[in-house]
Scaffold this active site. Structure first.
Site, PDB file in Angstrom:
ATOM      1  N   CYS A   1       0.793  -1.226   0.000  1.00 10.30           N
ATOM      2  CA  CYS A   1       0.000   0.000   0.000  1.00 10.30           C
ATOM      3  C   CYS A   1       0.827   1.279   0.000  1.00 10.30           C
ATOM      4  O   CYS A   1       0.372   2.306  -0.450  1.00 10.30           O
ATOM      5  CB  CYS A   1      -0.886   0.029   1.256  1.00 10.30           C
TER       6      CYS A   1
ATOM      7  N   GLU B   1      -6.753  -5.974  -3.455  1.00  6.13           N
ATOM      8  CA  GLU B   1      -7.106  -5.026  -2.393  1.00  6.13           C
ATOM      9  C   GLU B   1      -6.001  -4.000  -2.236  1.00  6.13           C
ATOM     10  O   GLU B   1      -4.818  -4.310  -2.406  1.00  6.13           O
ATOM     11  CB  GLU B   1      -7.316  -5.791  -1.077  1.00  6.13           C
TER      12      GLU B   1
ATOM     13  N   ARG C   1     -12.111   1.105   8.581  1.00 12.47           N
ATOM     14  CA  ARG C   1     -11.001   0.704   7.706  1.00 12.47           C
ATOM     15  C   ARG C   1     -11.497   0.651   6.271  1.00 12.47           C
ATOM     16  O   ARG C   1     -12.018  -0.374   5.807  1.00 12.47           O
ATOM     17  CB  ARG C   1     -10.439  -0.658   8.137  1.00 12.47           C
TER      18      ARG C   1
ATOM     19  N   ARG D   1     -11.103   0.442   2.323  1.00 12.72           N
ATOM     20  CA  ARG D   1     -10.160  -0.142   1.393  1.00 12.72           C
ATOM     21  C   ARG D   1     -10.779  -0.240  -0.004  1.00 12.72           C
ATOM     22  O   ARG D   1     -11.995  -0.403  -0.158  1.00 12.72           O
ATOM     23  CB  ARG D   1      -9.715  -1.540   1.853  1.00 12.72           C
TER      24      ARG D   1
END
Length: 412
Positions: free
Chosen positions: A158, A205, A248, A250
């Site tokens: 990420c 993801e 969270r 994503r």
């Protein structure tokens, strides 16, 4: 007089058994769990370490390594028995196996795993019985990917695309996104594997900021690269708070091979089942916690002073005292430093950080006795607290991945 010949006996030193290195261990465990012909070199691995076991053979060497590393041979989350799998998948940038657990729960068989961090590989091995191969950018790792599998999945790194990561790189005068040669270009290794192996679908993801990074250019390149391979491309930003008591957000991406499913194939994220019941942090908090997780006076005073200074400047930086009846902030890989983003208030004492088992449950992993009563199906935490915090901070929300996976596998 006849001369006597004296033969001195050799020293009888105890020779410690030598066990496989990382690459051998990956071969051995992948062959053991999948029986895929591509891992056939594991036979020679077993022969190479014949002195490390009482009886020769892959099974005995596998058990010996399990016992050496984890004091037992019980794996809590093995894959389905050979021949009973509903689909196959490979797990890239695997971390501690959030994708693996989710897809195994749906009947999937993982046939290849890659993860570069050695501590994450230990946690992965302890829980799934398989030791991941290393750096997926290396040809000596890619060569072991089976030719055919149904889904390629993974949360590719990420940092190049995260708000915090981009800010840090700019402050250091470094490039980010695809210009970051070490991390940003990892996406293209995924694209290369998709092009070569033509899985039926991909399931990826990344951070929420991926869609807006670099004036949306980064996301545009990802989308166009995958579409150019003749795959569909659908995405949605979803908050994990619907599945676990944690905010969270994503970016989730799913696509199907149009050569198989036709030009009109799409993935409808609106069909993913989202729980309606609100999540509450108190459901994962333990009542009795070791005092070592309570913040020291020095650290607690520092965090309060730090927050006060930034508040006076109009900034939002500071610690987060979590509401037990609500959800927490996002746990990050830096949580091990001070636990500032998620602190738990304690009557008459300084607040405490989450213990590693609570951090695991916060990402939706089964942990006895927090969210499962089955001791045999509880995630093993075999590393130090600091490494555990890093691993859970980098993890996916496992139940969210499973919910999307459930809808995805219906279309396979």
């Amino acid at each position: 007089m006849e001369e006597k010949i004296v033969i001195k006996s050799k020293s009888k030193k105890v020779v410690k058994p030598i066990y496989p290195d990382d690459q051998d261990l990956a071969l051995l465990t992948h062959y053991h769990s999948t029986n895929e012909p591509i891992y056939g070199e594991a036979v020679s691995v077993a022969e190479k370490f014949i002195n490390s076991v009482n009886e020769p053979g892959i099974e005995n060497l596998y058990n010996a390594v399990q016992t050496k590393m984890f004091d037992n041979t019980i794996v809590p989350f093995p894959g389905p028995e050979k021949g009973k799998e509903l689909f196959t998948f490979i797990d890239l940038f695997a971390g501690i196996g959030g994708f693996r657990m989710a897809l195994q729960n749906l009947g999937g068989q993982c046939v290849f795993t890659s993860e570069w961090d050695k501590y994450s590989r230990q946690t992965y091995f302890a829980n799934y019985g398989e030791y991941p191969f290393g750096d997926i950018t290396k040809d000596n790792v890619k060569q072991y990917i089976p030719q055919k599998f149904d889904i390629i999945c993974g949360g590719f790194p990420c940092q190049p695309f995260s708000i915090a990561g981009v800010s840090k790189k700019i402050s250091l005068g470094r490039l980010h996104g695809f210009a970051d040669e070490k991390q940003g270009n990892l996406f293209f290794h995924i694209a290369d594997i998709i092009e070569k192996h033509r899985p039926k679908a991909f399931f990826l993801e990344n951070v929420k900021n991926l869609v807006s990074h670099d004036k949306k250019q980064t996301f545009k390149v990802i989308k166009e690269t995958l579409e150019a391979l003749n795959y569909s491309f659908d995405h949605k930003v979803i908050d994990g708070k619907h599945f676990v008591p944690q905010h969270r957000e994503r970016t989730l991406m799913v696509g199907f091979d149009k050569n198989i499913y036709g030009d009109d194939v799409k993935f409808d994220f609106n069909k993913v089942e989202i729980p309606e019941e609100p999540q509450m942090l108190k459901t994962i908090l333990q009542s009795e916690v070791d005092p070592k997780y309570t913040l020291s006076d020095k650290l607690w005073n520092y965090l309060q002073d730090y927050a006060k200074k930034h508040k006076e400047k109009g900034n939002g930086f500071g610690f987060g005292l979590a509401n037990p009846d609500g959800i927490s902030r996002t746990i990050s890989a830096r949580y091990y430093k001070d636990g500032a983003e998620i602190l738990i208030a304690q009557p008459g004492k300084n607040p405490r950080r989450l213990v590693p088992s609570e951090a695991a449950a916060l990402q939706g992993y089964p942990i006895y006795p927090i969210n499962t009563m089955d001791k045999t199906k509880s995630l093993k935490i075999t590393v130090s607290d600091n490494q555990a915090y890093r691993q859970f901070g980098n993890s996916v929300v496992m139940p969210l991945i499973q919910a999307i996976g459930k809808q995805l596998t219906k279309q396979l």
